[in-house]
Scaffold this motif. Structure first.
Motif, PDB file in Angstrom:
ATOM      1  N   PRO A  34       0.807  -1.223   0.000  1.00  0.00           N
ATOM      2  CA  PRO A  34       0.000   0.000   0.000  1.00  0.00           C
ATOM      3  C   PRO A  34       0.841   1.275   0.000  1.00  0.00           C
ATOM      4  CG  PRO A  34      -0.969  -1.615   1.475  1.00  0.00           C
ATOM      5  CD  PRO A  34       0.365  -2.170   1.041  1.00  0.00           C
ATOM      6  N   GLU A  35       2.138   1.149   0.347  1.00  0.00           N
ATOM      7  CA  GLU A  35       3.030   2.311   0.338  1.00  0.00           C
ATOM      8  C   GLU A  35       3.991   2.304  -0.845  1.00  0.00           C
ATOM      9  OE1 GLU A  35       2.712   0.348   3.332  1.00  0.00           O
ATOM     10  OE2 GLU A  35       1.014   1.699   3.692  1.00  0.00           O
ATOM     11  N   ILE A  36       3.999   1.235  -1.631  1.00  0.00           N
ATOM     12  CA  ILE A  36       4.906   1.134  -2.784  1.00  0.00           C
ATOM     13  C   ILE A  36       4.066   1.024  -4.047  1.00  0.00           C
ATOM     14  CG2 ILE A  36       6.805  -0.118  -3.867  1.00  0.00           C
ATOM     15  CD1 ILE A  36       7.465  -1.282  -1.093  1.00  0.00           C
ATOM     16  N   SER A  37       4.167   2.004  -4.911  1.00  0.00           N
ATOM     17  CA  SER A  37       3.323   2.069  -6.100  1.00  0.00           C
ATOM     18  C   SER A  37       3.939   1.288  -7.261  1.00  0.00           C
ATOM     19  CB  SER A  37       3.141   3.525  -6.531  1.00  0.00           C
ATOM     20  OG  SER A  37       4.322   3.994  -7.167  1.00  0.00           O
ATOM     21  N   PRO A  38       3.151   0.975  -8.274  1.00  0.00           N
ATOM     22  CA  PRO A  38       3.702   0.326  -9.466  1.00  0.00           C
ATOM     23  C   PRO A  38       4.707   1.197 -10.214  1.00  0.00           C
ATOM     24  CG  PRO A  38       1.366   0.860  -9.763  1.00  0.00           C
ATOM     25  CD  PRO A  38       1.681   1.049  -8.317  1.00  0.00           C
ATOM     26  N   VAL A  39       4.605   2.503 -10.101  1.00  0.00           N
ATOM     27  CA  VAL A  39       5.582   3.387 -10.748  1.00  0.00           C
ATOM     28  C   VAL A  39       6.945   3.197 -10.088  1.00  0.00           C
ATOM     29  CG1 VAL A  39       6.170   5.775 -11.302  1.00  0.00           C
ATOM     30  CG2 VAL A  39       3.780   5.049 -11.327  1.00  0.00           C
ATOM     31  N   GLN A  40       6.960   3.096  -8.782  1.00  0.00           N
ATOM     32  CA  GLN A  40       8.212   2.875  -8.051  1.00  0.00           C
ATOM     33  C   GLN A  40       8.758   1.473  -8.299  1.00  0.00           C
ATOM     34  OE1 GLN A  40       7.416   3.765  -3.869  1.00  0.00           O
ATOM     35  NE2 GLN A  40       6.096   5.467  -4.483  1.00  0.00           N
ATOM     36  N   ALA A  41       7.870   0.488  -8.438  1.00  0.00           N
ATOM     37  CA  ALA A  41       8.267  -0.922  -8.511  1.00  0.00           C
ATOM     38  C   ALA A  41       8.510  -1.419  -9.938  1.00  0.00           C
ATOM     39  CB  ALA A  41       7.203  -1.780  -7.843  1.00  0.00           C
TER      40      ALA A  41
END
Length: 369
Positions: free
Chosen positions: A249-256
């Motif tokens: 919930p704190e890590i977005s697909p853009v970051q990942a």
């Protein structure tokens, strides 16, 4: 303390000599003959995983596929019936409630396989927004899931009379012969290892004889059962995200680096506004791979430094010894303003000891799906 849930064939894992651990609220087999041996079997021949702990849910009713497409990130309209798709369930801020596989059965039926611990949350989010006539049913313990993975997986599956000549992420319903008679199964050419493979879904009550049939042909072909340990080393070598590590919930697909599972041109999905804004501005941190150049193994939660004694620039989300590369590897979220990128050298703090690593873009090994 909440009692751990057991899958449909726990007795068979015990008979095979498995070691067990808790995972996602379930009592899971970690290994049988050892993680490295099982990992190698998948890369070189074939392995059989019991992942029946994974969630299952069905969205059904007039416009079911449209409803799923309005909630989940990927564009279900890009595939047709008989195909599956990796997708994400996000919150309004763009964080990931869960990642899953969506099987498009028809315009009026979508079958979902989310992660075990997040099934209820996914069902609740889809239910809260469901239009009249569309139902979301939690089928967590209605079906088993077996993954047959490795270069010999088509031989193993075909030997049982099941379909193998299908495109990646296509599925078909079939029957598998057992001593108790033919049982229905769903076969999808998919997996979580980077090798060619299939995921086979029998009814929960048929899981035992289906597993027995699969194990017989897998072992005949020189393969073996494989547990959670090998599943983790295999997926880490491929840079595949694990919810709670590379996605949360704190890590977005853009970051990942899972933006490829987002239908950016869709007019609607939960989290669209936040994700579009983050994509346009650029994320504050981004997922990279780390290859140990010194002796040692980075682990989840280890801090990443620009240099020995230098600035803290990120954190390892997963880390393991790679049986294929025979070196330590990790996935890590690194601050974009650090200026660190592919080819740079960093230091991982492993329990107070510096471990030199090279920054790479996953995967660490070649995909053969």
């Amino acid at each position: 303390m909440t009692e751990l849930l057991a899958g449909p064939i726990a007795d068979r894992h015990t008979a095979l000599g498995a070691t067990f651990a808790a995972f996602g609220g379930w009592h899971m087999p970690v290994s049988y003959a050892g993680t490295v041996a099982e990992h190698t079997a998948v890369r070189e021949s074939v392995g059989l995983f019991d992942v029946s702990h994974l969630g299952k849910a069905v969205v059904a009713g007039p416009g079911a596929a449209e409803h799923v497409n309005r909630v989940l990130t990927n564009d279900l309209a890009k595939i047709g019936p008989g195909k599956a798709q990796y997708t994400l369930c996000c919150n309004d801020s763009g964080g990931v409630v869960d990642d899953m596989i969506a099987y498009l059965v028809s315009d009026d039926e979508v079958f979902l396989i989310p992660n075990a611990a997040n099934t209820a949350a996914v069902v609740a989010q889809l239910s809260d927004a469901a239009p009249a006539g569309v139902t979301i049913t939690d089928q967590h313990r209605d079906f088993g899931v077996f993954a047959v993975q490795g270069p010999k997986s088509p031989d193993a599956v075909a030997e049982l009379g099941l379909p193998t000549e299908m495109e990646y992420m296509a599925f078909a319903d079939a029957e598998l012969s057992t001593p108790d008679g033919a049982v229905p199964v769903r076969v999808c050419r998919s997996g979580y290892t980077g090798e060619r493979g299939f995921e086979i879904l029998p009814r929960w009550t048929d899981a035992g004889p289906v597993f027995d049939a699969l194990l017989t042909v897998v072992q005949r072909l020189g393969g073996s059962p494989a547990g959670l340990g090998a599943r983790d080393t295999l997926r880490t070598e491929m840079g595949y995200a694990l919810h709670g590590h590379e996605l949360s919930p704190e890590i977005s697909p853009v970051q990942a680096r899972t933006g490829w599972a987002v239908g950016w041109t869709k007019p609607e999905f939960v989290g669209r506004e936040a994700l579009s804004a983050e994509k346009a501005a650029g994320p504050a941190r981004r997922l990279y791979g780390l290859k140990a150049t010194g002796r040692g193994v980075p682990r989840a939660d280890c801090r990443v430094l620009a240099e020995s004694g230098g600035a803290d620039i990120g954190v390892c989300t997963s880390g393991t010894f790679s049986p294929t590369l025979k070196q330590g590897i990790a996935l890590a979220l690194l601050a974009t303003d650090s200026g660190v990128g592919k080819g740079d050298q960093v230091v991982v703090d492993v329990r107070g000891r510096d471990l030199a690593c090279e920054v790479v873009i996953p995967p660490f090994v070649t995909s053969h799906v």
